[in-house]
Each structure stands twice: as structure tokens, then as C-alpha cells.
Motif scaffolding. Structure first.
Motif, PDB file in Angstrom:
ATOM      1  N   LEU A  23       0.833  -1.202   0.000  1.00 44.61           N
ATOM      2  CA  LEU A  23       0.000   0.000   0.000  1.00 44.61           C
ATOM      3  C   LEU A  23       0.867   1.250   0.000  1.00 44.61           C
ATOM      4  N   ASP A  24       1.936   1.256   0.795  1.00 51.73           N
ATOM      5  CA  ASP A  24       2.869   2.385   0.803  1.00 51.73           C
ATOM      6  C   ASP A  24       3.438   2.617  -0.594  1.00 51.73           C
ATOM      7  N   LYS A  47       2.202   1.747  -3.445  1.00 49.01           N
ATOM      8  CA  LYS A  47       1.143   2.205  -4.350  1.00 49.01           C
ATOM      9  C   LYS A  47       0.896   3.700  -4.175  1.00 49.01           C
ATOM     10  N   ILE A  48       0.834   4.166  -2.949  1.00 48.13           N
ATOM     11  CA  ILE A  48       0.602   5.590  -2.673  1.00 48.13           C
ATOM     12  C   ILE A  48       1.753   6.434  -3.210  1.00 48.13           C
ATOM     13  N   GLU A  54       1.672   6.436  -7.105  1.00 46.52           N
ATOM     14  CA  GLU A  54       0.585   7.257  -7.638  1.00 46.52           C
ATOM     15  C   GLU A  54       0.901   8.742  -7.526  1.00 46.52           C
ATOM     16  N   ARG A  55       1.474   9.143  -6.419  1.00 51.81           N
ATOM     17  CA  ARG A  55       1.778  10.564  -6.233  1.00 51.81           C
ATOM     18  C   ARG A  55       2.864  11.028  -7.195  1.00 51.81           C
TER      19      ARG A  55
END
Length: 76
Positions: free
Chosen positions: A13-14, A16-17, A20-21
Motif C-alpha cells: 500500500l505504501d 502504491k501511494i 501514484e503521487r
């Protein structure tokens, strides 16, 4: 954005975030051994100019990191 990976277990999840940013054209702050570095996607329109203005550098080149020679050639 600032995302510290020091003393932290990074998970999917980290990643992915963060991905994306950066893909959306944001500038990130990355701690190193001695200083903090600013990072961005070199292939996003306007992001290099934003990075230069944040660093107060108008004509000094930065460092480009790529995963392959082909990626560098595609960048130009």
C-alpha cells in the motif's frame, strides 16, 4: 509530499501511494544519509520546472536516475 522510509517496514500500500503521487506529477522528499533530496518524474511536463523552482535552481542540471539505458534514450 514527504514519506519517510527510515525505521519502517514498507508494504504494498505504501508503494502504491508513493507511485501514484509521483505519477501524478508531485515532488517528493527523500531522506539520505546526510541531506534530504527532492524527487520527481523526469518525464512529466512541468515537473522539472517545479523542482528547479523549489530548489532555487534555474540553470543548474539535476541528476536523472533510470532503470535502463533504454529508459534514458526514450527520455532524450
Amino acid at each position: 509530499f514527504h514519506f519517510s522510509l527510515i525505521n519502517r517496514n514498507i508494504n504494498q500500500l505504501d508503494l502504491k501511494i508513493i507511485s501514484e503521487r509521483l505519477l501524478n506529477g508531485e515532488v517528493g522528499v527523500v531522506p539520505t544519509d546526510t541531506v534530504y533530496g527532492l524527487v520527481c518524474r523526469a518525464d512529466k511536463d512541468g515537473v522539472q520546472e517545479l523542482l528547479s523552482s523549489l530548489k532555487g535552481r534555474e540553470s543548474k542540471p539535476g541528476t536523472v536516475i533510470a532503470s535502463s539505458v533504454g529508459q534514458l534514450l526514450a527520455f532524450g
